[in-house]
Design a protein around this motif. Structure first.
Motif, PDB file in Angstrom:
ATOM      1  N   THR B 116       0.862  -1.188   0.000  1.00 46.94           N
ATOM      2  CA  THR B 116       0.000   0.000   0.000  1.00 46.94           C
ATOM      3  C   THR B 116       0.894   1.232   0.000  1.00 46.94           C
ATOM      4  OG1 THR B 116      -0.039  -0.128   2.385  1.00 46.94           O
ATOM      5  CG2 THR B 116      -1.892  -1.117   1.216  1.00 46.94           C
ATOM      6  N   SER B 117       0.327   2.342  -0.324  1.00 43.75           N
ATOM      7  CA  SER B 117       1.149   3.544  -0.385  1.00 43.75           C
ATOM      8  C   SER B 117       0.367   4.733   0.155  1.00 43.75           C
ATOM      9  CB  SER B 117       1.558   3.805  -1.834  1.00 43.75           C
ATOM     10  OG  SER B 117       0.408   3.956  -2.619  1.00 43.75           O
ATOM     11  N   GLY B 118       1.040   5.861   0.341  1.00 43.17           N
ATOM     12  CA  GLY B 118       0.394   7.099   0.724  1.00 43.17           C
ATOM     13  C   GLY B 118      -0.116   7.073   2.158  1.00 43.17           C
ATOM     14  N   LEU B 119      -1.349   7.573   2.337  1.00 40.39           N
ATOM     15  CA  LEU B 119      -1.912   7.734   3.674  1.00 40.39           C
ATOM     16  C   LEU B 119      -2.088   6.401   4.385  1.00 40.39           C
ATOM     17  CD1 LEU B 119      -4.591  10.532   3.141  1.00 40.39           C
ATOM     18  CD2 LEU B 119      -2.452  10.662   4.454  1.00 40.39           C
ATOM     19  N   ARG B 120      -2.453   5.373   3.581  1.00 36.30           N
ATOM     20  CA  ARG B 120      -2.684   4.073   4.211  1.00 36.30           C
ATOM     21  C   ARG B 120      -1.381   3.553   4.815  1.00 36.30           C
ATOM     22  NH1 ARG B 120      -5.996  -0.061   0.696  1.00 36.30           N
ATOM     23  NH2 ARG B 120      -5.882  -1.159   2.687  1.00 36.30           N
ATOM     24  N   ALA B 121      -0.286   3.854   4.159  1.00 40.61           N
ATOM     25  CA  ALA B 121       1.000   3.405   4.690  1.00 40.61           C
ATOM     26  C   ALA B 121       1.330   4.145   5.984  1.00 40.61           C
ATOM     27  CB  ALA B 121       2.089   3.648   3.648  1.00 40.61           C
ATOM     28  N   TYR B 122       1.071   5.462   5.992  1.00 38.27           N
ATOM     29  CA  TYR B 122       1.329   6.253   7.219  1.00 38.27           C
ATOM     30  C   TYR B 122       0.453   5.760   8.361  1.00 38.27           C
ATOM     31  CZ  TYR B 122       4.262   9.591   4.749  1.00 38.27           C
ATOM     32  OH  TYR B 122       5.276  10.159   4.056  1.00 38.27           O
ATOM     33  N   ALA B 123      -0.821   5.469   8.038  1.00 39.92           N
ATOM     34  CA  ALA B 123      -1.740   4.991   9.065  1.00 39.92           C
ATOM     35  C   ALA B 123      -1.243   3.678   9.654  1.00 39.92           C
ATOM     36  CB  ALA B 123      -3.141   4.812   8.466  1.00 39.92           C
ATOM     37  N   ALA B 124      -0.744   2.825   8.789  1.00 33.45           N
ATOM     38  CA  ALA B 124      -0.251   1.528   9.260  1.00 33.45           C
ATOM     39  C   ALA B 124       0.957   1.714  10.167  1.00 33.45           C
ATOM     40  CB  ALA B 124       0.116   0.667   8.055  1.00 33.45           C
ATOM     41  N   TRP B 125       1.861   2.594   9.730  1.00 32.06           N
ATOM     42  CA  TRP B 125       3.050   2.846  10.554  1.00 32.06           C
ATOM     43  C   TRP B 125       2.658   3.488  11.887  1.00 32.06           C
ATOM     44  CZ3 TRP B 125       7.419   0.597  10.223  1.00 32.06           C
ATOM     45  CH2 TRP B 125       7.910   0.145   8.988  1.00 32.06           C
ATOM     46  N   GLY B 126       1.682   4.411  11.854  1.00 28.53           N
ATOM     47  CA  GLY B 126       1.214   5.081  13.064  1.00 28.53           C
ATOM     48  C   GLY B 126       0.608   4.095  14.050  1.00 28.53           C
TER      49      GLY B 126
END
Lengths: 178, 175
Positions: B116-126
């Motif tokens: 996944t990329s973009g916001l979904r990736a940030y959400a996952a990392w968060g």
């Protein structure tokens, strides 16, 4: 690349699902080639199965030796199948008896009556001339067969035969052996 | 012009001369017996299809003089004469020689879903960082409680401090 070659490439790349297509494609050819060698001397189907066993043995080691740039797969498979069939015939031959175990009477031989033979100097005939004479007279092939095998026309075969015979005649006339 | 030599005359003459000279007569044996080194099937196949250069073809022809088996094979290729032979049973037997599954482990690996990329990736990392933080706090708290329970003397000083409630509300006030 033909579909047969693509299928072979898939098989050799590890896709075993291509094996059944390969078998279906070449089973008839291999069975026919083997049948012409062994005739009534054995079960052609067993011999043909032996060909397939050898082809797939050791991760298709034999099949990997085929080079599509040098000959067609059908030609190569015919040669391999006949070779395997000949091997099978040799294996099935009756085992020989050691000379020490053979009865005395079996070893008695009559002195051979040798026909008068002449000698052909090794370089008198070219390999092609010798081969034509061999095919004609030792293998009993006809001119059409020889021309197909040698990839020359029938007239060339006759001409090669004629020149070879002239050389032989001239040699034996000169040497006075005849 | 020389007279044409008939094949029958040639045959009689050949029979008289050829087998008296071992070096020029064809071997009646095939490759694999009588010490004849068999031709590589690939070379013979290339010869059969006329794909060899003249020098290589001549080498094959010299070999053929002593390998009647190879000569017969060439004759068989030249006139295939395939018979209609029922090969169904052979096909079934030969097909069973190789399991009908991909043999290489790489072919059996199920590919991972696309990243996944973009916001979904940030959400996952968060979410992963938050989880790590919660686990750390809980772990730290549990560890501290356990240490306290196992070694209460070490924490005596902390408990010896005046109780602030007593300072504010002396015993006599509380009664």
């Amino acid at each position: 690349m033909s579909s047969d070659q693509q299928n072979l490439a898939r098989l050799l790349a590890g896709d075993n699902t291509a094996w059944s297509a390969f078998v279906e494609r070449y089973a008839g050819l291999i069975l026919s080639a083997v049948h012409r060698v062994i005739g009534l001397q054995g079960d052609a189907e067993d011999a043909a199965q032996d060909v397939f066993v050898r082809l797939c043995k050791d991760d298709f080691r034999l099949l990997r030796q085929y080079d599509p740039t040098r000959a067609g797969l059908g030609t190569w498979l015919t040669i391999v199948a006949r070779s395997v069939a000949h091997d099978g015939i040799r294996r099935r031959r009756a085992p020989t008896v050691p000379i020490d175990d053979a009865p005395e009477s079996a070893l008695a031989v009559q002195p051979p009556v040798l026909p008068e033979k002449l000698k052909i100097p090794p370089d008198l005939l070219s390999p092609r001339q010798q081969l034509v004479l061999t095919m004609l007279y030792d293998q009993d092939m006809d001119v059409a067969e020889i021309s197909t095998i040698l990839k020359v026309d029938a007239q060339t075969v006759r001409s090669t035969h004629h020149k070879a015979m002239l050389k032989l005649r001239a040699h034996f006339k000169e040497s006075g052996e005849r | 012009m020389d007279e044409i030599i008939p094949f029958e005359t040639g045959r009689r003459f050949w029979q008289k001369v050829a087998h008296g000279a071992g070096e020029t007569s064809v071997g009646k044996s095939g490759a694999g017996e009588g010490g004849i080194e068999p031709l590589d099937p690939m070379v013979l196949a290339a010869y059969a299809e006329g794909r060899l250069d003249p020098a290589a073809a001549e080498a094959v022809e010299i070999h053929l003089l002593t390998d009647s088996e190879a000569l017969e094979t060439l004759a068989a290729i030249a006139s295939p004469g395939h018979r209609a032979i029922d090969a169904d049973r052979l096909i079934a037997r030969a097909t069973a020689l190789v399991p009908n599954v991909p043999s290489r482990p790489a072919d059996r690996i199920v590919p991972l879903p696309a990243r996944t990329s973009g916001l979904r990736a940030y959400a996952a990392w968060g979410a992963m960082a938050a989880s790590l933080l919660v686990v750390s706090l809980v772990g730290f708290n549990v560890g501290r409680s356990a240490e306290h329970a196992l070694d209460p003397a070490r924490y005596q000083a902390a408990t010896d401090l005046p109780d602030p409630t007593l300072t504010l509300f002396p015993n006599d006030v509380l009664g």
